[in-house]
Write a protein that holds these residues in place. Structure first.
Motif, PDB file in Angstrom:
ATOM      1  N   LEU A  59      -7.773  65.091  49.041  1.00 14.95           N
ATOM      2  CA  LEU A  59      -7.300  66.146  48.151  1.00 14.95           C
ATOM      3  C   LEU A  59      -8.416  66.588  47.208  1.00 14.95           C
ATOM      4  CD1 LEU A  59      -4.963  67.916  47.171  1.00 14.95           C
ATOM      5  CD2 LEU A  59      -4.258  66.038  45.662  1.00 14.95           C
ATOM      6  N   SER A  60      -9.188  65.648  46.710  1.00 21.67           N
ATOM      7  CA  SER A  60     -10.324  65.993  45.847  1.00 21.67           C
ATOM      8  C   SER A  60     -11.349  66.830  46.606  1.00 21.67           C
ATOM      9  CB  SER A  60     -10.975  64.719  45.303  1.00 21.67           C
ATOM     10  OG  SER A  60     -10.104  64.029  44.427  1.00 21.67           O
ATOM     11  N   ALA A  61     -11.586  66.477  47.862  1.00 23.37           N
ATOM     12  CA  ALA A  61     -12.526  67.252  48.679  1.00 23.37           C
ATOM     13  C   ALA A  61     -12.004  68.661  48.918  1.00 23.37           C
ATOM     14  CB  ALA A  61     -12.768  66.535  50.006  1.00 23.37           C
ATOM     15  N   LEU A  62     -10.682  68.795  49.072  1.00 21.63           N
ATOM     16  CA  LEU A  62     -10.089  70.119  49.234  1.00 21.63           C
ATOM     17  C   LEU A  62     -10.304  70.959  47.982  1.00 21.63           C
ATOM     18  CD1 LEU A  62      -8.348  72.253  50.640  1.00 21.63           C
ATOM     19  CD2 LEU A  62      -6.318  71.024  49.808  1.00 21.63           C
ATOM     20  N   ILE A  63     -10.103  70.376  46.819  1.00 19.46           N
ATOM     21  CA  ILE A  63     -10.305  71.105  45.566  1.00 19.46           C
ATOM     22  C   ILE A  63     -11.749  71.570  45.456  1.00 19.46           C
ATOM     23  CG2 ILE A  63     -10.342  70.888  43.045  1.00 19.46           C
ATOM     24  CD1 ILE A  63      -8.016  68.873  43.354  1.00 19.46           C
ATOM     25  N   ASP A  64     -12.672  70.687  45.777  1.00 19.29           N
ATOM     26  CA  ASP A  64     -14.089  71.032  45.698  1.00 19.29           C
ATOM     27  C   ASP A  64     -14.424  72.171  46.659  1.00 19.29           C
ATOM     28  OD1 ASP A  64     -16.613  70.352  44.449  1.00 19.29           O
ATOM     29  OD2 ASP A  64     -17.264  69.671  46.421  1.00 19.29           O
ATOM     30  N   ALA A  65     -13.873  72.113  47.878  1.00 22.37           N
ATOM     31  CA  ALA A  65     -14.119  73.167  48.851  1.00 22.37           C
ATOM     32  C   ALA A  65     -13.470  74.477  48.427  1.00 22.37           C
ATOM     33  CB  ALA A  65     -13.596  72.735  50.225  1.00 22.37           C
ATOM     34  N   SER A 118     -12.494  67.698  55.582  1.00 22.95           N
ATOM     35  CA  SER A 118     -12.359  67.704  57.041  1.00 22.95           C
ATOM     36  C   SER A 118     -10.909  67.770  57.486  1.00 22.95           C
ATOM     37  CB  SER A 118     -13.027  66.455  57.634  1.00 22.95           C
ATOM     38  OG  SER A 118     -12.461  65.271  57.089  1.00 22.95           O
ATOM     39  N   GLY A 119      -9.999  67.993  56.538  1.00 20.93           N
ATOM     40  CA  GLY A 119      -8.586  68.071  56.884  1.00 20.93           C
ATOM     41  C   GLY A 119      -7.858  66.783  56.548  1.00 20.93           C
ATOM     42  N   PHE A 120      -6.543  66.883  56.406  1.00 27.58           N
ATOM     43  CA  PHE A 120      -5.706  65.713  56.139  1.00 27.58           C
ATOM     44  C   PHE A 120      -5.337  65.062  57.469  1.00 27.58           C
ATOM     45  CE2 PHE A 120      -5.221  68.190  52.298  1.00 27.58           C
ATOM     46  CZ  PHE A 120      -5.225  67.216  51.296  1.00 27.58           C
ATOM     47  N   ALA A 121      -5.714  63.827  57.641  1.00 28.51           N
ATOM     48  CA  ALA A 121      -5.445  63.119  58.886  1.00 28.51           C
ATOM     49  C   ALA A 121      -3.961  62.782  59.004  1.00 28.51           C
ATOM     50  CB  ALA A 121      -6.267  61.831  58.951  1.00 28.51           C
ATOM     51  N   ALA A 122      -3.437  62.903  60.209  1.00 33.13           N
ATOM     52  CA  ALA A 122      -2.029  62.603  60.441  1.00 33.13           C
ATOM     53  C   ALA A 122      -1.703  61.169  60.048  1.00 33.13           C
ATOM     54  CB  ALA A 122      -1.684  62.845  61.913  1.00 33.13           C
ATOM     55  N   ALA A 123      -2.620  60.248  60.286  1.00 31.65           N
ATOM     56  CA  ALA A 123      -2.384  58.843  59.943  1.00 31.65           C
ATOM     57  C   ALA A 123      -2.248  58.657  58.436  1.00 31.65           C
ATOM     58  CB  ALA A 123      -3.525  57.983  60.480  1.00 31.65           C
ATOM     59  N   ASP A 124      -2.971  59.481  57.656  1.00 37.58           N
ATOM     60  CA  ASP A 124      -2.875  59.383  56.203  1.00 37.58           C
ATOM     61  C   ASP A 124      -1.589  60.026  55.691  1.00 37.58           C
ATOM     62  OD1 ASP A 124      -5.335  58.209  56.417  1.00 37.58           O
ATOM     63  OD2 ASP A 124      -6.446  59.984  55.763  1.00 37.58           O
ATOM     64  N   GLU A 134      -2.566  73.363  60.186  1.00 36.22           N
ATOM     65  CA  GLU A 134      -3.437  74.007  59.194  1.00 36.22           C
ATOM     66  C   GLU A 134      -3.948  73.009  58.163  1.00 36.22           C
ATOM     67  OE1 GLU A 134      -1.648  78.572  59.298  1.00 36.22           O
ATOM     68  OE2 GLU A 134      -0.762  77.074  57.948  1.00 36.22           O
ATOM     69  N   ILE A 135      -3.089  72.106  57.687  1.00 35.26           N
ATOM     70  CA  ILE A 135      -3.567  71.164  56.671  1.00 35.26           C
ATOM     71  C   ILE A 135      -4.450  70.084  57.286  1.00 35.26           C
ATOM     72  CG2 ILE A 135      -1.590  71.597  55.169  1.00 35.26           C
ATOM     73  CD1 ILE A 135      -0.470  68.878  55.978  1.00 35.26           C
ATOM     74  N   GLY A 136      -4.411  69.965  58.606  1.00 26.15           N
ATOM     75  CA  GLY A 136      -5.285  69.011  59.270  1.00 26.15           C
ATOM     76  C   GLY A 136      -6.609  69.597  59.714  1.00 26.15           C
ATOM     77  N   ASP A 137      -6.826  70.869  59.400  1.00 22.31           N
ATOM     78  CA  ASP A 137      -8.024  71.574  59.859  1.00 22.31           C
ATOM     79  C   ASP A 137      -9.022  71.739  58.720  1.00 22.31           C
ATOM     80  OD1 ASP A 137      -9.662  74.138  60.566  1.00 22.31           O
ATOM     81  OD2 ASP A 137      -8.686  73.559  62.443  1.00 22.31           O
ATOM     82  N   ASP A 138     -10.305  71.701  59.047  1.00 18.05           N
ATOM     83  CA  ASP A 138     -11.324  71.843  58.001  1.00 18.05           C
ATOM     84  C   ASP A 138     -11.435  73.264  57.470  1.00 18.05           C
ATOM     85  OD1 ASP A 138     -12.574  73.094  60.133  1.00 18.05           O
ATOM     86  OD2 ASP A 138     -14.280  71.724  60.218  1.00 18.05           O
ATOM     87  N   GLU A 139     -10.735  74.220  58.091  1.00 20.06           N
ATOM     88  CA  GLU A 139     -10.744  75.596  57.616  1.00 20.06           C
ATOM     89  C   GLU A 139      -9.649  75.864  56.582  1.00 20.06           C
ATOM     90  OE1 GLU A 139     -12.896  78.227  58.278  1.00 20.06           O
ATOM     91  OE2 GLU A 139     -14.075  76.531  59.021  1.00 20.06           O
ATOM     92  N   LEU A 140      -8.907  74.824  56.186  1.00 21.14           N
ATOM     93  CA  LEU A 140      -7.824  75.011  55.214  1.00 21.14           C
ATOM     94  C   LEU A 140      -8.294  75.676  53.915  1.00 21.14           C
ATOM     95  CD1 LEU A 140      -4.850  74.553  54.374  1.00 21.14           C
ATOM     96  CD2 LEU A 140      -5.540  72.267  53.579  1.00 21.14           C
ATOM     97  N   PRO A 141      -9.440  75.298  53.339  1.00 18.84           N
ATOM     98  CA  PRO A 141      -9.885  75.972  52.107  1.00 18.84           C
ATOM     99  C   PRO A 141     -10.050  77.477  52.280  1.00 18.84           C
ATOM    100  CG  PRO A 141     -11.129  73.959  52.464  1.00 18.84           C
ATOM    101  CD  PRO A 141     -10.345  74.207  53.722  1.00 18.84           C
ATOM    102  N   GLU A 142     -10.581  77.911  53.420  1.00 13.29           N
ATOM    103  CA  GLU A 142     -10.761  79.338  53.657  1.00 13.29           C
ATOM    104  C   GLU A 142      -9.410  80.031  53.808  1.00 13.29           C
ATOM    105  OE1 GLU A 142     -13.745  80.819  53.570  1.00 13.29           O
ATOM    106  OE2 GLU A 142     -14.612  78.855  53.112  1.00 13.29           O
TER     107      GLU A 142
END
Length: 264
Positions: free
Chosen positions: A44-50, A7-13, A230-238
């Protein structure tokens, strides 16, 4: 096993990495590491999976393991003058066989937009992170700005691989120049690639030709800067998968060049 959607990297994280850059010590890291363990690493793991799915959909033979493909945040400071214990970014690679540094890969580097450049440390250099290379320390203008990015191509350290890539360029100069043109057309010029100062041994006759820049390289990579949005968006994998698709000519050329090359 249930996968967590990206779902993207949250700014707080990401703020954890900013804080770590300002307080790079064990006490601060320990006090705040729950953000890293419970939020940054799983994202980051979710990004790899996506990315695995997005790359497969584009017929790109790269994949990663949500755990094994991630680089440690701890730096090896045993032989370094810089004793800061932690990196200020998170990163991972996706390759054809799952090994982190297999020839022909995708590297993903996540930090806050405009984040600090990690210090150069030859013992803990992050693959494909230009800001950690010696040339970047000497000539920062070559890598304007720091922040998140994706890179694709060949980060080679074994001499047989480097020479095999060079021989492929010489054997098919038209093919190689076509790769360079295809990348340039997509706005993806090759990175400097830690070039040698002189023409490499065995390739001297090509000095002064259009092949010289390609032959002097020791790494053949293209890079795509990413924004905080871009890194905070869920479309980053695409977005990253589209970048790798644009780099396909380089990957195809290199995989063919290195097919069957042994390093032992």
């Amino acid at each position: 096993m249930t996968r967590t959607p990206f779902s993207g990297f949250a700014a707080a994280d990401l703020a954890f990495l900013t804080g770590l850059a300002a307080h790079n010590d064990r006490e601060w890291f320990t006090a705040h590491r729950a953000v890293y363990d419970d939020r940054l690493k799983p994202t980051l793991s979710a990004l790899i999976d996506a990315l695995n799915g997005a790359l497969a959909a584009r017929d790109l033979p790269l994949a990663g393991d949500p755990k094994k493909s991630v680089f440690r945040i701890h730096r090896d400071v045993r032989f370094s003058k810089d004793k800061r214990p932690y990196k200020t970014h998170v990163s991972a690679t996706l390759t054809r066989d799952g090994q982190k540094l297999s020839p022909g890969l995708l590297y993903v580097h996540i930090e806050p937009e405009g984040g600090p450049a990690p210090a150069f440390d030859p013992e803990t250099i992050d693959p494909l992170d230009p800001s950690t290379l010696p040339s970047a320390q000497e000539e920062q203008a070559g890598y304007a700005g720091n922040g998140p990015f994706a890179a694709a191509g060949f980060y080679l350290s074994e001499r047989p691989h480097i020479d095999a890539f060079r021989r492929a360029i010489v054997a098919d100069p038209k093919g190689w120049l076509a790769v360079e043109r295809a990348l340039a057309a997509k706005g993806l010029p090759l990175e400097p690639g830690e070039p040698t100062k002189r023409m490499p041994k065995g390739f001297e006759e090509h000095a002064g030709t259009t092949l010289e820049p390609g032959l002097k390289r020791t790494r053949w990579l293209v890079r795509r800067p990413l924004t905080g949005a871009e890194i905070g968006d869920d479309e980053l994998p695409e977005l990253i998968a589209d970048f790798v698709a644009e780099a396909r000519p380089l990957l195809t050329f290199g995989w063919k060049a290195l097919h069957g090359v042994r390093t032992d």
